[in-house]
Design an enzyme around this catalytic site. Structure first.
Site, PDB file in Angstrom:
ATOM      1  NE  ARG A 125     -17.992 -56.054  24.322  1.00 41.84           N
ATOM      2  CZ  ARG A 125     -18.099 -55.834  25.800  1.00 41.84           C
ATOM      3  NH1 ARG A 125     -18.048 -56.754  26.776  1.00 41.84           N
ATOM      4  NH2 ARG A 125     -18.393 -54.556  26.251  1.00 41.84           N
ATOM      5  CG  ASP A 166     -14.242 -64.634  22.549  1.00 41.42           C
ATOM      6  OD1 ASP A 166     -14.565 -63.428  23.032  1.00 41.42           O
ATOM      7  OD2 ASP A 166     -14.917 -65.745  22.786  1.00 41.42           O
ATOM      8  NE  ARG A 212     -14.801 -70.981  20.247  1.00 37.98           N
ATOM      9  CZ  ARG A 212     -13.971 -70.403  20.831  1.00 37.98           C
ATOM     10  NH1 ARG A 212     -13.910 -69.189  21.158  1.00 37.98           N
ATOM     11  NH2 ARG A 212     -12.770 -71.520  21.778  1.00 37.98           N
TER      12      ARG A 212
END
Lengths: 266, 266
Positions: free
Chosen positions: A50, A52, A197
């Site tokens: 998945r 974001d 990230r």
């Protein structure tokens, strides 16, 4: 019924992430809608991972079971004709019936892109993270080396209350500098939530001199998220590829997704 | 009062062209607003050329008279801090009092970018013109050579009823192919309205085999716009640079405008 896998590229700034959520256009929904308009029934698509909202993909992989008389090549073109702007199926192939894009994935590669410049880049600001000041690439490479290997990455991810293991094996983390663009390229057997990230945000702090490369070992050992750098913005993150034990898309026709098409030749 | 010239890059998809027009945000307006908020008075900015809505610039040049105590470097940073997103001043310098960005221009260079691919490129579709089918680059180069030199370019521009001369000297026209990106790079002492987009549209027809390279001579001689190809979309057009007799921005500090920042490293 046959099992089909696809390799997708998409501009994350045009979708609210991969996963279907009512009222917010997602890549999964776009693909399922395209399938529905082709075969007339709702088909669930399984993505390898998945992404974001705002996160891009160059080679996301998804699989689904479909009942159609179209051969792979026709199905590929028909799906792309129905797919929403900003997403493209780069290749499509029928695979073994028990292949599952998510459960069979052995690892992933991510790219994090930083543009360094005094002023906000005028072109495609959603496609990279802008940093004003020059970064110490040597220090970033030193810190990246210390992140390599098998660790509990709780300090470099947003895992909340950890139930299952947060140990992952980071097998590659390159810092590539080309003119004003800095690319962080990572490969691991799996990534925790926001792990890439957070790695990027931490390496940028190292490049700024706010964190010393030597501190990385203690940060990892602490498993304390608050000791690492911030979570870097989604705009810089690209899912580069998904790794499987079996060869994928070797025979399949490929579409160049116009990925170089965003760079002006000068 | 001193005379200042600036070199600008901007994403044309974010503005309704260069020229100020009430109710439609333009680059000229953005620059004049930034100046007004700095010096508290409305100052008229002269651009080297007017770019249409959707047309990009890598090195547009503009000049204006301003009364400020800020030195060039401070003025540069202050203006960029006030400038709208999607535009950046790459460099700024005080110049001779009678310099005029438009009237002193001796020529311009334009880039037209085509992305070739079966499917619409997912990234930054406003930054290039998408063409589905492969193009015959050799034929396009042959046609480009026939366009070179001093001609009446009425057939390759939208000049309407020609009052003054439509003769221009096209001194360079390169066709550069890199992977799926095709770049047309032109230099002339001046460009008629939509001339570069018509040259691009015509070369693309040549690449498709719809127009033979040998036909270019007759098309030019006819001065008949209907015999050439269509006007290619604004999204592919970039004002590359403006040519002056005097050296410009040699001493000035430059900002990398993050122009490479739109291409994912793979």
């Amino acid at each position: 019924m046959r099992n089909v896998r696809v390799q997708l590229a998409y501009d994350g700034s045009r979708f609210f992430g991969w996963q279907r959520q009512d009222g917010f256009p997602s890549v999964q929904e776009a693909l399922e809608e395209a399938l529905a308009s082709l075969v007339g029934e709702r088909i669930t698509v399984h993505g390898a991972g998945r992404t974001d909202t705002g996160v891009h993909a160059l080679r996301q992989v998804a699989s689904f079971h479909v009942d159609t008389e179209l051969d792979d090549n026709r199905l590929w073109h028909a799906l792309n004709a129905h797919l929403a702007d900003g997403a493209v199926i780069r290749c499509l192939e029928t695979c073994r019936d028990d292949f599952h894009a998510q459960f069979d994935a052995r690892g992933k590669r991510y790219l994090y892109r930083v543009v360094i410049g005094r002023f906000r880049p005028p072109f495609a600001r959603e496609l990279a993270h802008w940093v004003r000041e020059p970064l110490d690439v040597g220090a970033m490479r030193g810190a990246a080396e210390r992140m390599l290997g098998k660790h509990d990455f709780s300090a470099l991810a947003n895992v909340g209350s950890p139930r299952k293991s947060n140990v992952r094996n980071l097998t590659a983390l390159r810092v590539v500098a080309r003119r004003e663009v800095l690319a962080l390229i990572a490969r691991a057997d799996g990534f925790l939530y926001n792990m890439m990230r957070t790695i990027a945000g931490t390496l940028i702090e190292v490049g700024r001199g706010k964190i010393a490369p030597e501190e990385i070992d203690a940060i990892l050992a602490s498993r304390d998220r608050t000791r690492a750098g911030p979570t870097a913005p989604a705009s810089g993150l690209y899912l580069l590829s998904v790794l499987y034990d079996e060869p994928c898309f070797i025979g399949a026709e490929r579409a160049t997704a116009g990925l170089s098409g965003t760079k002006p030749v000068r």
